[in-house]
Design an enzyme around this catalytic site. Structure first.
Site, PDB file in Angstrom:
ATOM      1  N   SER A   1       0.824  -1.199   0.000  1.00 62.58           N
ATOM      2  CA  SER A   1       0.000   0.000   0.000  1.00 62.58           C
ATOM      3  C   SER A   1       0.873   1.271   0.000  1.00 62.58           C
ATOM      4  O   SER A   1       1.693   1.443  -0.892  1.00 62.58           O
ATOM      5  CB  SER A   1      -0.964  -0.039   1.188  1.00 62.58           C
ATOM      6  OG  SER A   1      -2.012   0.881   0.999  1.00 62.58           O
TER       7      SER A   1
ATOM      8  N   ASP B   1      -5.779  -3.700  -2.444  1.00 62.34           N
ATOM      9  CA  ASP B   1      -4.734  -3.382  -1.460  1.00 62.34           C
ATOM     10  C   ASP B   1      -4.207  -4.645  -0.768  1.00 62.34           C
ATOM     11  O   ASP B   1      -4.967  -5.443  -0.217  1.00 62.34           O
ATOM     12  CB  ASP B   1      -5.324  -2.431  -0.422  1.00 62.34           C
ATOM     13  CG  ASP B   1      -4.275  -1.797   0.470  1.00 62.34           C
ATOM     14  OD1 ASP B   1      -3.487  -2.550   1.081  1.00 62.34           O
ATOM     15  OD2 ASP B   1      -4.244  -0.562   0.568  1.00 62.34           O
TER      16      ASP B   1
END
Length: 562
Positions: A332, A446
């Site tokens: 991320s 993610d």
């Protein structure tokens, strides 16, 4: 077999810890019953589950011990000259507990169980010495197998006659000198009995470099079979994958056109790949060397929204302390910061990019009707294009990976190839906030959903110590007497993303050599204006860990002689 045939049989036996306490007469008796066994790279010497009917002593060569697991055979130990193989099964009568395979050509000495047991019964002192040696081994290891030794023999060849591997081999040997004595061997240095020359060189030096030039097929075959690491050099005009042994490290000596580089990686499937940067050849070879021998520093950066700004300060403090990062992995926001570092940007440059892109441009306010996600991702996509352009991961000078989660397969996806902007973008696509990245057979979101601190991915490469920076661990302490304020929908989605990977992150923290946990709990996950404050927290946290002994521990791992 006679003592003359065995060579210095008594001396060899006396050097084996298991037999070191035996008296000279017992050793002579053992020598008379030894049988020489020649093994070749790839041979199975012992198979797990077989009866333990003999003991082997390693006279030369190298072998690996493999244990069966649910996901296949796993290497748990490597053995060199002077080691004993199969002693526990011989003493207990139990089946073999592991498989042993030759990694190189070598010579073993075999002793049958009947002879060994007869000597134990006849010589009480010998029996006591064997028991003591086994007890000391168990005490030293705590009942666990010792770690495998690092690579000591490295072969070097080119993927075609357009490149002479000689200069690189010399530079590699010079760089290896930091970790102990080094010798380089070519076919001319070993006119006959290649294995004998290698065995002698390995006993006398920390590392051996085997220079493999085209023209001597027997020597090339020997180098490919005996090296712990095989290095192949590629350059324009020298990129023939048929010249490379399986599992080799690819070193791109001169820049290749992207299509040829990608094709070469597809066809070779190397263990790892490296670049010699124009104008930084010496530094690049030093980095290649560190990765080859397991002395390459890696850093893994967690997800955590705006708290990930702390990664910038942490990297800056690590570099200020004199450490050079050779490998980067992230999830991320950690993938975003790590990607810029692997791209070649300094911490100061990364901070200014973040200020311009995340603070001034606000790419995550591109709202839309929430049919797929809350934001369109167009502004974020343009941000990634401005920063990374069309660069692919394969071209980066520093090893780099990101992780995402596949919604269809419910598993972690590791990105080591392809466009950097896609590797980073997939890792940042928070479910519900950003649309999944759709690729054939995959919907990527993610990586924090499954693995917010992917230390395990980097640790699997076994290339050196790892520093983990975790910006999500220290969440706010809940006050049970006060009802917490409701977070925004964006904050809720960001927090929910990492809930499923908390336990995995805790396990992964234990795999790192150093864990840095910046004090950023007062920074909101979507508070992207807190750049300077979060960066300072990361810098302070890294300094504190290094000053508390972390720096010494890292240097011991990076600089110690192998």
């Amino acid at each position: 077999m006679s003592v003359h045939q065995i060579g210095s049989g008594r001396d060899l036996l006396a050097s084996v810890p298991l037999l070191a306490g035996a008296d000279p007469e017992t050793l002579d008796e053992l020598v008379r019953h030894l049988r020489s066994v020649r093994v070749y790279a790839g041979d199975i010497v012992i198979r797990q589950g077989d009866p333990g009917n003999c003991l082997y002593l390693v006279r030369s060569g190298r072998l690996r011990v493999l244990v069966e697991h649910e996901d296949g055979l796993k290497t748990v130990r490597e053995l060199g000259a002077g080691a004993a193989i199969g002693e526990l099964a011989l003493l207990t009568g139990a089946p073999r507990s592991a498989t042993v395979q030759a990694l190189r050509d070598g010579d073993l000495l075999e002793l049958e169980a009947d002879v060994f047991h007869e000597l134990l019964e006849r010589d009480a002192g010998f029996a006591v010495a064997v028991a003591r040696a086994l007890a000391l081994q168990l005490q030293a290891s705590g009942g666990l197998l010792p770690p495998s030794p690092r690579p000591t023999v490295i072969s070097v060849r080119a993927l075609g006659p357009a490149v002479d591997p000689g200069p690189f081999a010399v530079e590699l040997a010079d760089a290896l000198g930091r970790f102990g004595s080094v010798v380089t061997l070519s076919a001319a240095d070993c006119p006959e009995g290649h294995a004998t020359w290698l065995d002698r060189a390995e006993r006398e030096h920390t590392h051996v470099v085997l220079l493999d030039r085209d023209g001597d097929d027997a020597w090339s075959q020997f180098c490919a079979g005996q090296a712990d690491r095989r290095v192949v050099l590629a350059a324009p005009g020298a990129d023939d994958p048929s010249k490379a042994p399986a599992g080799a490290d690819l070193v791109v000596a001169e820049p290749l056109p992207r299509d040829r580089l990608v094709r070469l990686l597809d066809e070779l499937a190397p263990r790892a790949y490296h670049h010699l940067e124009p104008g930084r050849r010496s530094a690049s070879i030093a980095r290649v060397t560190r990765r080859l021998v397991g002395r390459a520093l890696g850093i893994v950066l967690s997800g955590g929204g705006a708290r990930g700004y702390a990664h910038i300060g942490a990297i800056e403090a690590l570099e200020e302390a004199g450490f050079e990062v050779d490998r980067v992995g992230g999830c991320s926001i950690g993938a975003f910061i790590g990607g810029m570092h692997a791209f070649g940007l300094s911490p100061g440059e990364i901070q200014e990019r973040c200020r311009d892109e995340l603070v001034r441009r606000s790419p995550f306010n591109d709202y839309t009707l929430p049919r797929v996600s809350l934001i369109r991702w167009r502004k974020a996509a343009r941000m990634l294009e401005r920063i990374f352009g069309d660069t692919v991961v394969e071209e980066l000078p520093v090893s780099f990976f990101t992780v995402s989660a596949d919604l269809l397969a419910s598993r972690t996806v590791v990105h080591r190839r392809g466009l950097v902007l896609e590797a980073v973008g997939a890792s940042m696509a928070i479910p519900g906030l950003a649309p999944p990245l759709s690729r054939p057979g995959r919907l990527l979101v993610d990586g924090g959903v499954l693995n917010n601190l992917p230390v395990d991915v980097m640790a699997a490469d076994d290339e050196g110590p790892i520093v983990a920076v975790d910006v999500i661990r220290r969440m706010e302490e809940a006050d049970e007497s006060v009802a917490p304020a409701l977070p925004s929908i964006m904050e809720t989605l960001s927090r929910a993303t990492v809930l499923g990977s908390v336990e995995r992150a805790e396990r992964n923290r234990r795999l790192a050599d150093l864990v840095v946990t910046p004090g950023v709990q007062d920074v909101g996950l979507r508070e992207f204006s807190a750049l300077d404050r979060a960066g300072a927290a990361g810098r302070d946290a890294m300094h504190a860990v290094l000053e508390a002994g972390g720096a010494d521990r890292l240097r011991a791992r990076l600089d110690a002689s192998l």
